[in-house]
Design a protein around this motif. Structure first.
Motif, short mmCIF file in Angstrom:
data_model
loop_
_atom_site.label_atom_id
_atom_site.label_comp_id
_atom_site.label_asym_id
_atom_site.label_seq_id
_atom_site.Cartn_x
_atom_site.Cartn_y
_atom_site.Cartn_z
N ILE A 153 -11.23 -6.48 -1.90
CA ILE A 153 -12.26 -7.17 -1.38
C ILE A 153 -12.31 -8.38 -2.57
O ILE A 153 -11.55 -9.01 -3.09
CB ILE A 153 -12.91 -6.44 -2.52
CG1 ILE A 153 -12.67 -4.82 -1.88
CG2 ILE A 153 -14.45 -6.73 -2.78
CD1 ILE A 153 -13.44 -3.93 -2.57
N GLU A 154 -12.35 -9.31 -1.51
CA GLU A 154 -12.73 -11.33 -2.23
C GLU A 154 -14.16 -11.24 -3.34
O GLU A 154 -15.19 -10.73 -2.69
CB GLU A 154 -12.62 -11.88 -1.22
CG GLU A 154 -12.64 -12.79 -1.72
CD GLU A 154 -12.38 -14.78 -0.92
OE1 GLU A 154 -12.13 -15.69 -0.95
OE2 GLU A 154 -12.58 -13.87 0.50
N LEU A 155 -14.04 -11.69 -4.68
CA LEU A 155 -14.73 -11.68 -5.04
C LEU A 155 -14.99 -13.06 -5.24
O LEU A 155 -14.10 -14.37 -5.52
CB LEU A 155 -14.14 -11.36 -6.31
CG LEU A 155 -13.75 -10.11 -6.65
CD1 LEU A 155 -13.54 -9.26 -8.31
CD2 LEU A 155 -14.79 -9.17 -6.10
N LYS A 156 -16.71 -13.85 -5.11
CA LYS A 156 -16.69 -15.03 -4.70
C LYS A 156 -17.02 -15.11 -6.51
O LYS A 156 -17.89 -14.51 -6.99
CB LYS A 156 -18.02 -14.93 -4.52
CG LYS A 156 -17.69 -14.73 -2.88
CD LYS A 156 -16.88 -16.13 -2.13
CE LYS A 156 -16.30 -15.66 -0.92
NZ LYS A 156 -15.48 -16.91 -0.60
N GLY A 197 -10.78 -14.60 -5.98
CA GLY A 197 -9.93 -13.56 -7.18
C GLY A 197 -10.59 -12.56 -6.74
O GLY A 197 -11.04 -12.17 -5.36
N PHE A 198 -10.10 -11.46 -6.49
CA PHE A 198 -10.15 -10.39 -5.90
C PHE A 198 -10.40 -8.09 -6.71
O PHE A 198 -9.18 -8.39 -7.95
CB PHE A 198 -8.49 -9.61 -5.07
CG PHE A 198 -8.31 -10.70 -4.20
CD1 PHE A 198 -8.99 -11.25 -2.97
CD2 PHE A 198 -7.75 -12.36 -4.35
CE1 PHE A 198 -8.87 -12.54 -1.62
CE2 PHE A 198 -7.16 -13.42 -3.95
CZ PHE A 198 -8.33 -13.47 -2.67
N ALA A 199 -10.62 -8.13 -6.14
CA ALA A 199 -10.83 -6.44 -6.10
C ALA A 199 -9.54 -5.91 -4.96
O ALA A 199 -10.25 -6.05 -4.40
CB ALA A 199 -12.11 -6.17 -6.49
N VAL A 233 -9.36 -14.96 -10.50
CA VAL A 233 -9.35 -13.34 -10.48
C VAL A 233 -8.84 -11.88 -10.00
O VAL A 233 -8.63 -12.30 -9.13
CB VAL A 233 -10.76 -13.41 -10.98
CG1 VAL A 233 -11.44 -11.83 -11.26
CG2 VAL A 233 -11.97 -14.43 -12.33
N LEU A 234 -8.77 -11.13 -10.92
CA LEU A 234 -7.98 -9.78 -10.30
C LEU A 234 -8.94 -8.82 -11.26
O LEU A 234 -8.39 -8.51 -12.48
CB LEU A 234 -6.80 -9.46 -10.32
CG LEU A 234 -5.50 -9.21 -9.66
CD1 LEU A 234 -6.42 -8.64 -8.20
CD2 LEU A 234 -4.48 -8.88 -9.88
N VAL A 235 -9.29 -7.72 -10.24
CA VAL A 235 -9.05 -6.47 -11.12
C VAL A 235 -8.75 -5.57 -9.90
O VAL A 235 -8.62 -5.88 -9.44
CB VAL A 235 -10.87 -6.35 -10.91
CG1 VAL A 235 -11.65 -7.99 -12.44
CG2 VAL A 235 -11.37 -6.68 -9.62
N MET A 236 -8.82 -4.03 -11.10
CA MET A 236 -8.88 -3.02 -10.63
C MET A 236 -9.49 -2.90 -9.40
O MET A 236 -8.93 -2.10 -7.88
CB MET A 236 -7.68 -2.02 -11.11
CG MET A 236 -6.89 -1.37 -12.10
SD MET A 236 -6.12 -4.11 -12.37
CE MET A 236 -6.76 -4.76 -13.33
#
Length: 192
Positions: A3-6, A12-14, A182-185
């Protein structure tokens, strides 16, 4: 799934959503709302690490994060600090350390600092209130020397983006980093 995070970061990605489904089961014997939750694979691994203290899943989490190309080009990984310092295992720090070892990038775990005793953000639903709390509780270590560096900001759960937005602002404005990635689980299905 990715999931791309804006946000105010460069990219950034989840890795995945946190839950797939949640069914209200009523009030339990203690008077609390009860839910039957189905988590994604990453959501379940994160739940086991964060709430059950199961450190054996860290390698599995890092295996999944290894699919992202370019992580090894970062100058450092900065884990978002936890509000709950009482946990035996700090999940974001444990994942950051294992990922850093795998890709040979240093972890800077004391760059961003959260005031102890602050309110846990998971209990604050209003995004503006969350951001206001963060602006007073999240600070930059004055000894940090990050000017011109590419930073991977790592967190476990993306909800509204408030924590990552404030942390990114601090890194750009105060630490003078070149780029924040950014990287989140996992990401929640709602922004509350």
């Amino acid at each position: 799934m990715t999931i791309e995070l804006k946000g105010n970061w460069k990219r950034g990605f989840a890795y995945d959503v946190h839950t797939l489904d949640s069914v209200y089961m009523g009030v339990d014997e203690h008077g609390h709302d009860s839910w039957q939750t189905t988590r994604s694979e990453m959501g379940e691994l994160l739940y086991r690490l964060k709430y059950q203290g199961d450190a054996s899943v860290v390698g599995q989490i890092v295996d999944r994060l290894g699919k992202y190309k370019g992580l090894e080009t970062m100058d450092a990984i900065i884990p978002v600090p936890s509000t709950n310092k009482q946990r035996k295992i700090q999940p974001v720090l444990a994942i950051a350390q294992a990922l850093a070892k795998r890709i040979n990038v240093p972890v800077l775990d004391n760059v961003l600092q959260k005031q102890t005793g602050g309110q846990e953000l998971k209990n604050v639903d209003d995004p503006q209130e969350r951001q206001a709390l963060l602006k007073t509780s999240l600070t930059l270590n004055p000894k940090a020397n990050l000017a011109g560096k590419n930073i991977l900001l790592l967190d476990d759960l993306y909800r509204s983006g408030s924590t990552l937005t404030v942390a990114t602002d601090i890194l750009y404005q105060q630490a003078k980093v070149k780029n924040v990635f950014v990287l989140v689980m996992t990401k929640t299905r709602s922004k509350r």
